[in-house]
Motif scaffolding. Structure first.
Motif, PDB file in Angstrom:
ATOM      1  N   ILE A 112       0.875  -0.972   0.131  1.00 24.91           N
ATOM      2  CA  ILE A 112       0.017  -0.015  -0.094  1.00 24.91           C
ATOM      3  C   ILE A 112       1.053   1.347  -0.078  1.00 24.91           C
ATOM      4  O   ILE A 112       1.962   1.201   0.773  1.00 24.91           O
ATOM      5  N   THR A 113       0.818   2.195  -1.105  1.00 25.52           N
ATOM      6  CA  THR A 113       1.533   3.211  -1.126  1.00 25.52           C
ATOM      7  C   THR A 113       0.591   4.463  -1.421  1.00 25.52           C
ATOM      8  O   THR A 113      -0.291   4.216  -2.194  1.00 25.52           O
ATOM      9  N   LEU A 114       1.206   5.610  -1.156  1.00 28.73           N
ATOM     10  CA  LEU A 114       0.617   6.904  -1.615  1.00 28.73           C
ATOM     11  C   LEU A 114       0.978   7.226  -3.055  1.00 28.73           C
ATOM     12  O   LEU A 114       1.924   6.765  -3.259  1.00 28.73           O
ATOM     13  N   LEU A 172     -14.938   4.149   8.972  1.00 26.23           N
ATOM     14  CA  LEU A 172     -13.647   3.572   9.441  1.00 26.23           C
ATOM     15  C   LEU A 172     -13.869   3.015  10.943  1.00 26.23           C
ATOM     16  O   LEU A 172     -14.429   3.785  11.792  1.00 26.23           O
ATOM     17  N   ASP A 173     -13.600   1.688  11.188  1.00 20.86           N
ATOM     18  CA  ASP A 173     -13.663   0.975  12.485  1.00 20.86           C
ATOM     19  C   ASP A 173     -12.521   1.569  13.316  1.00 20.86           C
ATOM     20  O   ASP A 173     -11.866   1.004  13.733  1.00 20.86           O
ATOM     21  N   LEU A 174     -12.414   2.957  13.480  1.00 19.57           N
ATOM     22  CA  LEU A 174     -11.101   3.520  14.211  1.00 19.57           C
ATOM     23  C   LEU A 174     -11.606   4.577  15.286  1.00 19.57           C
ATOM     24  O   LEU A 174     -11.791   5.696  14.818  1.00 19.57           O
ATOM     25  N   LYS A 188     -11.312  11.639   0.026  1.00 17.98           N
ATOM     26  CA  LYS A 188     -11.555  13.005   0.615  1.00 17.98           C
ATOM     27  C   LYS A 188     -12.258  12.892   2.060  1.00 17.98           C
ATOM     28  O   LYS A 188     -12.571  11.635   2.296  1.00 17.98           O
ATOM     29  N   ASP A 189     -12.298  14.083   2.715  1.00 19.02           N
ATOM     30  CA  ASP A 189     -12.588  14.137   4.277  1.00 19.02           C
ATOM     31  C   ASP A 189     -11.897  13.282   5.175  1.00 19.02           C
ATOM     32  O   ASP A 189     -12.336  12.645   6.033  1.00 19.02           O
ATOM     33  N   LEU A 190     -10.618  13.196   4.753  1.00 20.45           N
ATOM     34  CA  LEU A 190      -9.753  12.471   5.641  1.00 20.45           C
ATOM     35  C   LEU A 190      -9.016  13.180   6.633  1.00 20.45           C
ATOM     36  O   LEU A 190      -7.842  12.955   7.244  1.00 20.45           O
ATOM     37  N   GLY A 191      -9.159  14.334   6.636  1.00 19.46           N
ATOM     38  CA  GLY A 191      -8.655  15.455   7.496  1.00 19.46           C
ATOM     39  C   GLY A 191      -7.382  16.474   6.837  1.00 19.46           C
ATOM     40  O   GLY A 191      -6.722  17.066   7.459  1.00 19.46           O
ATOM     41  N   TYR A 214      -3.517   1.838   6.127  1.00 21.00           N
ATOM     42  CA  TYR A 214      -2.292   3.081   6.122  1.00 21.00           C
ATOM     43  C   TYR A 214      -2.290   3.894   7.058  1.00 21.00           C
ATOM     44  O   TYR A 214      -1.283   4.606   7.372  1.00 21.00           O
ATOM     45  N   ALA A 215      -3.586   4.302   7.590  1.00 18.91           N
ATOM     46  CA  ALA A 215      -3.293   5.106   8.831  1.00 18.91           C
ATOM     47  C   ALA A 215      -2.411   4.719   9.701  1.00 18.91           C
ATOM     48  O   ALA A 215      -1.700   5.571  10.504  1.00 18.91           O
TER      49      ALA A 215
END
Length: 488
Positions: free
Chosen positions: A289-291, A315-317, A345-348, A371-372
């Motif tokens: 997984i990469t950006l 997200l279960d976080l 989107k809307d990930l801060g 990835y978080a």
């Protein structure tokens, strides 16, 4: 004048007058004596001078002078002895011998390794700072030497260690940890870190430092962290410009040599390797997984997507502030092979996040959540900078930094083993473990059969007392088999 007739120097006269309540500087004393016709004193030998407090000359480190004669002493670094059982179990002598680390008759390889490792474990920023603790008997006993080696030896020791020996040291470290499951190997976080260099050296190349948002002379290092245990498992500082994209494959080769199979899952950012490198990972069936970098064309494509194209993912976080991002998934082929590409989107963040992966089983929510967790290596790097002082670069030679990074891998592993012993510290960072549990003075007693360590009272001492370290003693090879026993 009476003091001069007793052969006092101007400095001794000035000090005596100060003690008598009549302070007078050494310069003024010299002028008074000259006015009275007194000549300067001839230069005296040290044994002819009056007794005074001055620097002491400590013994030279020599394993042949190491003594386990019965005695008692108090040490500032008592917490270091908590690492001795793990060093015995992991066999530090085998680490040094199989890695072919250099040594001498006075300081054998295994003793030199323990001395270098002690600097990391005790969070000593620079090798010169060890001089403040050089007279501490506890440091010498921890290493198995009569005294701790001085800064000159510690600074020069890594000059004889090649990258091949560093790689061997890391390989033996993995072998010795095989039964501890410290590296589950399910997933890895990968990252580069630039160690800044503030001198002027034409050999040191310039790299980007995110902390300063600029390029400056630095040593580029590569670090791999096991995502489950949050421990550094690989490092390399022998990297020159143009070799960055291949470093991920050096790590894969290292992992195959040590464990017989490639790593199953890799997570890294967009600057770690190239699109050609991603194709090569896909060919080798290694999930990643990469950006992806936000190019103007991709940002334009994202802006033109209709609102109906996006779907909301939960997200279960619970600890995250932004748990309902909008996601758009498509196929992308940056070079030859096609990957799953996610616009998020809307990930801060002000700009949308773009993820690339070949993982076909995980959902969008699972990929975003994984990835978080890559921020774990960012936190670990921050801890390494603040506690293990990896940015305290004292050499422009990358090889010396390479050995320092290998010591970081060993020290972080020992701290994680220590955390697993202590209740409530499973996820604690090294600096917190050191502050609460390791930074303790102790009374040490050496007898004919054992070495006992009694810690001074501290607020967190009950946590250490409740660990399994106090339930059994351990035979220490570099103490001629003497037992180490912790007592309450």
């Amino acid at each position: 004048m009476a003091l001069r007739k007793r052969n006092y120097s101007i400095y001794e006269i000035s000090e005596t007058l100060k003690e008598q309540g009549t302070p007078l500087s050494a310069t003024a004393v010299g002028e008074v004596l000259a006015a009275e016709g007194f000549a300067r004193l001839p230069r005296r030998r040290d044994d002819e001078r009056l007794p005074h407090i001055g620097p002491t000359t400590e013994a030279v480190a020599d394993v042949r002078s190491f003594s386990l004669g019965p005695r008692e002493f108090t040490t500032r670094v008592g917490g270091l002895f908590l690492f001795v059982p793990d060093l015995v179990r992991l066999d530090s002598q085998v680490l040094a011998e199989r890695a072919k680390l250099p040594g001498s008759r006075m300081i054998p390889a295994e003793h030199a390794l323990r001395a270098s490792l002690a600097l990391k474990l005790w969070s000593i920023e620079r090798k010169s700072h060890v001089m403040a603790l050089i007279a501490d008997e506890g440091l010498g006993l921890f290493c198995g030497l009569n005294v701790m080696p001085k800064k000159s030896f510690l600074s020069e020791y890594s000059s004889r260690i090649t990258p091949q020996k560093v790689s061997s040291l890391l390989g033996v470290w993995h072998d010795q940890l095989a039964g501890d499951k410290l590296f589950p190997g399910q997933s890895f976080n990968l990252d580069f870190h630039s160690v800044p260099y503030f001198g002027e050296d034409p050999i040191v190349q310039s790299h980007y430092l995110p902390k300063r948002s600029r390029r400056q002379p630095s040593i580029l290092t590569f670090l791999a962290q096991d995502a489950d245990s949050q421990v550094f498992c690989y490092s390399n500082a022998d990297i020159r410009k143009g070799e960055e994209a291949d470093e991920i494959f050096r790590f894969i080769d290292f992992w195959i040599r040590q464990h017989g199979s490639p790593p199953q899952h890799l997570v890294f950012d967009s600057k770690l390797t190239t699109f050609e490198g991603l194709d090569r990972l896909d060919e080798d069936c290694i999930i990643f997984i990469t950006l992806r970098r936000r190019s103007p064309a991709l940002l334009k494509e994202i802006a033109e997507l209709p609102a109906s194209a996006w779907r909301i993912v939960n997200l279960d976080l619970p600890q995250r502030k932004y748990r309902t991002p909008r996601v758009y998934e498509q196929k992308a082929c940056p070079r030859q092979r096609a990957f799953r590409q996610f616009f998020i989107k809307d990930l801060g963040h002000d700009e949308p996040t773009i993820l690339l992966t070949i993982d076909q089983r995980s959902t969008a929510g699972q990929l975003i959540a994984r990835y978080a967790k890559r921020m774990l290596i960012e936190n670990a790097l921050s801890d390494a900078v603040r506690f293990f002082h990896i940015d305290a670069l004292s050499s422009s030679v990358g090889f010396k930094v390479d050995f320092d990074m290998a010591l970081l891998v060993l020290a972080s592993g020992l701290y994680r083993l220590m955390a697993n012993r202590m209740r409530g510290y499973d996820d604690a960072q090294a600096r917190q473990i050191f502050r609460d549990l390791i930074d303790m003075s102790a009374d040490v007693a050496i007898t004919e059969r054992e070495v006992t360590v009694r810690f001074h009272r501290r607020a967190h001492l009950p946590i250490v007392l409740a660990s399994d370290l106090f339930k059994r003693s351990v035979s220490v090879p570099w103490w001629n088999g003497r037992q180490l026993r912790f007592v309450e």
